[in-house]
Design an enzyme around this catalytic site. Structure first.
Site, PDB file in Angstrom:
ATOM      1  NE  ARG A   1      81.433  73.984  56.694  1.00  0.00           N
ATOM      2  CZ  ARG A   1      80.372  74.753  56.876  1.00  0.00           C
ATOM      3  NH1 ARG A   1      80.292  75.932  56.265  1.00  0.00           N
ATOM      4  NH2 ARG A   1      79.401  74.353  57.672  1.00  0.00           N
TER       5      ARG A   1
ATOM      6  NE  ARG B   1      78.794  81.178  58.835  1.00  0.00           N
ATOM      7  CZ  ARG B   1      77.951  80.187  58.505  1.00  0.00           C
ATOM      8  NH1 ARG B   1      77.565  79.302  59.404  1.00  0.00           N
ATOM      9  NH2 ARG B   1      77.497  80.079  57.279  1.00  0.00           N
TER      10      ARG B   1
ATOM     11  CE1 TYR C   1      72.423  72.771  61.144  1.00  0.00           C
ATOM     12  CE2 TYR C   1      72.522  70.535  61.985  1.00  0.00           C
ATOM     13  CZ  TYR C   1      73.152  71.664  61.508  1.00  0.00           C
ATOM     14  OH  TYR C   1      74.518  71.687  61.374  1.00  0.00           O
TER      15      TYR C   1
ATOM     16  CG  ASN D   1      79.365  71.150  55.923  1.00  0.00           C
ATOM     17  OD1 ASN D   1      79.108  70.631  57.004  1.00  0.00           O
ATOM     18  ND2 ASN D   1      78.674  72.144  55.433  1.00  0.00           N
TER      19      ASN D   1
HETATM   20  P1  GDP Z   1      76.191  76.462  57.202  1.00  0.00           P
HETATM   21  O1  GDP Z   1      75.705  77.621  58.041  1.00  0.00           O
HETATM   22  O2  GDP Z   1      77.387  76.818  56.340  1.00  0.00           O
HETATM   23  O3  GDP Z   1      76.451  75.209  58.019  1.00  0.00           O
HETATM   24  O4  GDP Z   1      75.058  76.101  56.148  1.00  0.00           O
HETATM   25  P2  GDP Z   1      73.448  76.079  56.260  1.00  0.00           P
HETATM   26  O5  GDP Z   1      72.974  76.702  57.539  1.00  0.00           O
HETATM   27  O6  GDP Z   1      72.914  76.623  54.975  1.00  0.00           O
HETATM   28  O7  GDP Z   1      73.097  74.517  56.269  1.00  0.00           O
HETATM   29  C1  GDP Z   1      73.236  73.754  57.436  1.00  0.00           C
HETATM   30  C2  GDP Z   1      73.892  72.443  57.079  1.00  0.00           C
HETATM   31  O8  GDP Z   1      73.010  71.698  56.206  1.00  0.00           O
HETATM   32  C3  GDP Z   1      75.191  72.553  56.262  1.00  0.00           C
HETATM   33  O9  GDP Z   1      76.338  72.810  57.034  1.00  0.00           O
HETATM   34  C4  GDP Z   1      75.250  71.201  55.594  1.00  0.00           C
HETATM   35  O10 GDP Z   1      75.711  70.172  56.492  1.00  0.00           O
HETATM   36  C5  GDP Z   1      73.788  70.959  55.260  1.00  0.00           C
HETATM   37  N1  GDP Z   1      73.431  71.455  53.913  1.00  0.00           N
HETATM   38  C6  GDP Z   1      73.362  72.757  53.506  1.00  0.00           C
HETATM   39  N2  GDP Z   1      72.994  72.849  52.218  1.00  0.00           N
HETATM   40  C7  GDP Z   1      72.816  71.562  51.799  1.00  0.00           C
HETATM   41  C8  GDP Z   1      72.416  70.995  50.558  1.00  0.00           C
HETATM   42  O11 GDP Z   1      72.149  71.686  49.572  1.00  0.00           O
HETATM   43  N3  GDP Z   1      72.343  69.620  50.503  1.00  0.00           N
HETATM   44  C9  GDP Z   1      72.616  68.838  51.580  1.00  0.00           C
HETATM   45  N4  GDP Z   1      72.529  67.493  51.447  1.00  0.00           N
HETATM   46  N5  GDP Z   1      72.994  69.339  52.773  1.00  0.00           N
HETATM   47  C10 GDP Z   1      73.100  70.688  52.884  1.00  0.00           C
END
Ligand code: GDP
Length: 141
Positions: A105, A88, A52, A115
């Site tokens: 989800r 997605r 990440y 999630n």
């Molecule tokens: P994804 O591509 O839908 O998985 O979302 P992102 O790439 O934006 O974020 C990666 C992962 O970080 C997400 O799947 C969540 O597990 C976590 N995450 C994203 N946004 C948040 C947030 O605002 N707060 C927290 N605690 N975790 C988050």
């Protein structure tokens, strides 16, 4: 000519703890994703941070990497036409409060962090993420 695309998905620790592995994999098959490779493993916080790395400056990075290293995960290499976007769509929105009915989800996520599932967000990201978890020979088919 239609071209096949590959993507990387992860059944996250929260979904493994909920015994949701089978249900989620069934969704992949029902939606015509071909499973190229699959494995169950645990990653360290350091490995989660590498995976990440794009989120390193986000306020939730420490919590996210703790979560992703908190228990077993299942990683899968999936293939279909338009695999990245279609996965997605099947996953639903990051925040389950915004996830559509019928998405993974919506059914399994309990918070924006916990999630249930990860899916690559673009073709170049998918290439990096597939090579993070799988060696070339494991995807050679
Ligand atoms: P994804 O591509 O839908 O998985 O979302 P992102 O790439 O934006 O974020 C990666 C992962 O970080 C997400 O799947 C969540 O597990 C976590 N995450 C994203 N946004 C948040 C947030 O605002 N707060 C927290 N605690 N975790 C988050």
């Amino acid at each position: 000519m239609k071209t096949l695309q590959r993507t990387l998905t992860i059944v996250k620790p929260d979904a493994v703890r909920k015994n949701a592995i089978g249900d989620i994999i069934e969704q992949f098959e029902k939606n015509h994703f071909r499973i190229l490779a699959m494995k169950m493993l645990e990653i360290s916080k350091h490995q989660a941070a590498q995976f990440y790395a794009v989120h390193a400056n986000r306020p939730f990075f420490n919590s996210l990497t703790d979560f992703m290293s908190s228990g077993p995960i299942v990683v899968l290499a999936l293939e279909k036409e338009n695999a990245v976007a279609d996965l997605r769509k099947l996953m639903g929105a990051t925040n389950p409060a915004n996830a559509e009915e019928g998405t993974i989800r919506k059914k399994w996520a309990s918070s924006i962090e916990h999630n249930a599932i990860h899916g690559s967000d673009a073709e170049d990201t998918a290439r990096f993420e597939l090579s993070f978890f799988f060696a070339g020979y494991e995807l050679a088919q």
